[in-house]
Scaffold this motif. Structure first.
Motif, PDB file in Angstrom:
ATOM      1  N   SER A 185     -33.008 -11.647  46.751  1.00 57.56           N
ATOM      2  CA  SER A 185     -31.608 -11.979  47.004  1.00 57.56           C
ATOM      3  C   SER A 185     -30.809 -12.130  45.716  1.00 57.56           C
ATOM      4  O   SER A 185     -29.586 -12.247  45.744  1.00 57.56           O
ATOM      5  CB  SER A 185     -31.507 -13.267  47.828  1.00 57.56           C
ATOM      6  OG  SER A 185     -32.173 -14.333  47.167  1.00 57.56           O
ATOM      7  N   GLN A 245     -30.248  -9.483  60.731  1.00 60.19           N
ATOM      8  CA  GLN A 245     -29.400  -9.322  59.549  1.00 60.19           C
ATOM      9  C   GLN A 245     -30.141  -8.491  58.510  1.00 60.19           C
ATOM     10  O   GLN A 245     -31.257  -8.828  58.118  1.00 60.19           O
ATOM     11  CB  GLN A 245     -29.030 -10.676  58.943  1.00 60.19           C
ATOM     12  CG  GLN A 245     -28.042 -11.483  59.764  1.00 60.19           C
ATOM     13  CD  GLN A 245     -27.585 -12.719  59.003  1.00 60.19           C
ATOM     14  OE1 GLN A 245     -28.369 -13.369  58.305  1.00 60.19           O
ATOM     15  NE2 GLN A 245     -26.312 -13.040  59.118  1.00 60.19           N
ATOM     16  N   ASN A 248     -31.238 -10.407  55.323  1.00 60.95           N
ATOM     17  CA  ASN A 248     -32.149 -11.541  55.464  1.00 60.95           C
ATOM     18  C   ASN A 248     -33.516 -11.178  54.886  1.00 60.95           C
ATOM     19  O   ASN A 248     -34.136 -10.203  55.300  1.00 60.95           O
ATOM     20  CB  ASN A 248     -32.277 -11.918  56.942  1.00 60.95           C
ATOM     21  CG  ASN A 248     -33.045 -13.207  57.163  1.00 60.95           C
ATOM     22  OD1 ASN A 248     -33.836 -13.625  56.327  1.00 60.95           O
ATOM     23  ND2 ASN A 248     -32.820 -13.836  58.304  1.00 60.95           N
ATOM     24  N   GLU A 249     -34.006 -11.978  53.948  1.00 55.92           N
ATOM     25  CA  GLU A 249     -35.278 -11.680  53.290  1.00 55.92           C
ATOM     26  C   GLU A 249     -36.467 -12.394  53.934  1.00 55.92           C
ATOM     27  O   GLU A 249     -37.574 -12.367  53.398  1.00 55.92           O
ATOM     28  CB  GLU A 249     -35.194 -12.069  51.810  1.00 55.92           C
ATOM     29  CG  GLU A 249     -34.266 -11.191  50.988  1.00 55.92           C
ATOM     30  CD  GLU A 249     -34.738  -9.743  50.916  1.00 55.92           C
ATOM     31  OE1 GLU A 249     -35.968  -9.514  50.913  1.00 55.92           O
ATOM     32  OE2 GLU A 249     -33.884  -8.838  50.875  1.00 55.92           O
ATOM     33  N   TYR A 251     -37.908 -11.736  56.893  1.00 51.15           N
ATOM     34  CA  TYR A 251     -38.675 -10.979  57.885  1.00 51.15           C
ATOM     35  C   TYR A 251     -40.091 -10.656  57.436  1.00 51.15           C
ATOM     36  O   TYR A 251     -40.947 -10.357  58.271  1.00 51.15           O
ATOM     37  CB  TYR A 251     -37.935  -9.691  58.254  1.00 51.15           C
ATOM     38  CG  TYR A 251     -36.621  -9.945  58.966  1.00 51.15           C
ATOM     39  CD1 TYR A 251     -36.590 -10.434  60.266  1.00 51.15           C
ATOM     40  CD2 TYR A 251     -35.405  -9.710  58.322  1.00 51.15           C
ATOM     41  CE1 TYR A 251     -35.388 -10.675  60.918  1.00 51.15           C
ATOM     42  CE2 TYR A 251     -34.198  -9.947  58.960  1.00 51.15           C
ATOM     43  CZ  TYR A 251     -34.193 -10.431  60.254  1.00 51.15           C
ATOM     44  OH  TYR A 251     -33.001 -10.675  60.887  1.00 51.15           O
TER      45      TYR A 251
END
Length: 337
Positions: A185, A245, A248-249, A251
């Motif tokens: 991110s 999303q 979004n990290e 997952y």
């Protein structure tokens, strides 16, 4: 095409005379970096096909992205424990930092071979488990490694062998232009959808360029079934997870990484190229050059023509359209939505 050096480790061959990689200076300085090295375990590549089909993808990718590294490819199997351990010894030697003031070369080799993840990886190789993927060092010497713990499957499937080589080398190029010590991110690193999605798109497109698959059919399969990435496909996943999303990290830990980062990421890449009409080489390659200088967000806006937040807002309603609608972006006479 740049040549790759192939080292086949048989019981009768030693590695004592092989020199470890030296520190190569700045990450990604292609002009001083040697060609990739393939290290193949005893019992593999008896007819030359394993390396031939891997190099088919690797050579194409290097021609497109340039030569980055040093890059070591480890194609392993459980046929010979001695061969496997010799390769891991050489892998440790490749990582020696000759400029280290805190440990000798021998101590560095010993430390690497005693790491829990390395011990477990060797066990996986000897057990015939199919694991591995791309890894890289964070400190000098900077190098990249594609590790396949059981390359028997690659040997039996020439298409997937070539495809995997294309995909992993795109990651080498990507990581050479990111601060990999930062989180995904971070503005100095790329999001997982950029890494996996762009590599999924590029490898499929390059496979078509090589005359091996139909790219549009592949993209449709990602929507319907998940193709060669996994199950379910995009359509079923987004119906079950409406709050997904792309940025979004989480997952990787929560599940859904295949659908979000690889499948939706590939379609996000397609959106930039075929809807926003950004040149393919810009999306897959050129914008990365500005990430170290400008940061991810500014580099993305400069080259793609919109901010990341604007992109996310545009892409979501696009990908939720019916399959026949989204597939229109590949038609020469399409209207940009």
């Amino acid at each position: 095409m740049r040549p790759s050096f192939v080292l086949t480790f048989l019981l009768v061959l030693g590695i004592a005379g092989m020199a470890p990689a030296e520190e190569t200076g700045k990450r990604g300085e292609a002009s001083i970096i040697p060609a990739p090295t393939l290290l193949v375990a005893d019992g593999l590549n008896t007819d030359g096909s394993l390396v031939k089909h891997y190099r088919r993808g690797l050579d194409y990718a290097i021609d497109y992205f340039g030569n980055y590294g040093p890059y070591y490819v480890y194609l392993l199997s459980s046929d010979s424990e001695n061969s496997v351990r010799q390769i891991y010894l050489q892998r440790a030697k490749n990582r020696i930092n000759r400029n280290s003031k805190i440990s000798t070369a021998e101590e560095q080799v010993d430390e690497f071979l005693k790491r829990h993840n390395v011990i477990n990886e060797i066990k996986a190789v000897l057990a015939g488990k199919a694991e591995g993927g791309l890894t890289w060092t964070q400190n000098p010497p900077i190098l990249y490694e594609d590790v396949t713990t059981n390359a028997k499957g690659r040997e039996k499937d020439p298409l997937e062998n070539t495809w995997g080589a294309l995909h992993e080398y795109h990651h080498v190029f990507q990581m050479a232009h990111c601060d990999t010590k930062q989180s995904r991110s971070s503005d100095k690193h790329i999001n997982s959808w950029m890494a996996e999605g762009m590599a999924s798109y590029s490898s499929a497109k390059f496979m078509e360029n090589l005359g091996l698959i139909n790219f549009e059919d592949y993209m449709l399969k990602l929507k319907k079934s998940g193709g060669n990435i996994g199950r379910p496909g995009i359509n079923e996943y987004v119906a079950q997870h409406p709050n997904w999303q792309l940025k979004n990290e989480a997952y990787w830990e929560e599940g859904g990484s295949a659908q979000i980062y690889y499948m939706l990421g590939a379609w996000a890449t397609a959106y930039l190229i075929h809807v926003k009409e950004v040149k393919e080489v810009v999306v897959l390659k050129e914008w990365y050059f500005d990430i170290p200088k400008l940061g991810k967000s500014a580099a993305f806006k400069k080259h793609m023509g919109l901010s990341l937040s604007e992109f996310y807002q545009e892409f979501r309603p696009f990908i939720l359209q019916p399959d026949d609608k989204v597939m229109q972006i590949f038609k020469p006479t399409r209207k940009v939505q």
